[in-house]
Design a protein around this motif. Structure first.
Motif: not given
Length: 239
Positions: A146-162
């Motif tokens: 997760g990355y807090q780009m601004a006070r009201d804006l956040r970016l998330y990413s998932n990477l994995g396997f099933y």
């Protein structure tokens, strides 16, 4: 939390509930893309999903999540009533003529480092039981950023396997952006790949009521525009 994900269902019906959660409430959502934050307290989530093209194909989900200090656990259950087309595909591919499918998931999430600066990361490990499957046990491992780009804006990413039985591992990957115009409202847009047949996007609106109750409404589709689905869920928070 990490949420119920049904890969064998996705192969027949490519869109799953997917999204993010309000930063002020940690992980209050039954959507799939996970947040690196740990739940602040215990939560109970109830969710519903239905394709626009087939009103007989309904999915119901419930999950409980609790904070254990530096980590969290969750226990979830999914019940899916298959539409006519998916019933035929399920019969052909799995010799399962049931109109319904159920799945239970138990998982944990561990922060990988302390919350310093705009970056957060976590590791989620989930064990699943597919009740109607001849090989019912499946598992997945996810790295979450997760990355807090601004006070009201956040970016998330998932990477994995099933991994399900003797099948080849399947890639799980997704990215989402969340805009919170106020402390009790958030808009989410995300895109993900769950399997070779499951490339999808989803938009969601989340509304927090007095930090005790959260409502969420979502609309999603696959990238070809042929699997539009509606979703709604409600979350209760406990001290």
């Amino acid at each position: 939390m990490a949420y119920i994900k049904h890969t064998s269902t996705l192969a027949r019906q490519p869109l799953a509930l997917f999204g993010l959660c309000l930063s002020v409430t940690a992980n209050a959502s039954l959507l799939d893309l996970d947040d690196p934050g740990i739940a602040e307290r215990c939560e109970l989530q109830l969710g519903w999903q239905q394709p626009r093209s087939d009103h007989s194909a309904t999915t119901l989900k419930t999950a409980a999540t609790c904070n254990q200090g530096q980590w969290e656990w969750h226990l979830g259950f999914e019940h899916q009533h298959l539409g006519v087309e998916n019933q035929l595909l399920a019969f052909e591919s799995q010799t399962n003529s049931s109109n319904n499918e159920q799945q239970t998931e138990l998982g944990i999430k561990l922060p990988l480092h302390a919350d310093t600066g705009p970056w957060q990361s976590a590791l989620a490990i989930n064990l699943q039981h597919h009740h109607q499957d001849n090989h019912p046990i499946a598992g997945e491992v996810l790295g979450i950023m997760g990355y807090q780009m601004a006070r009201d804006l956040r970016l998330y990413s998932n990477l994995g396997f099933y991994q399900h039985a003797a099948q080849s591992p399947q890639l799980i990957a997704g990215v989402a952006i969340a805009l919170a115009p106020s402390e009790d409202q958030q808009w989410v847009g995300e895109i993900y790949r769950k399997a070779s047949e499951a490339h999808a996007y989803r938009l969601a609106y989340q509304w927090l009521l007095k930090r005790q109750l959260q409502l969420e409404f979502s609309l999603g589709n696959d990238l070809m525009g042929s699997a539009q689905q509606f979703g709604a869920d409600i979350t209760f928070f406990f001290k």
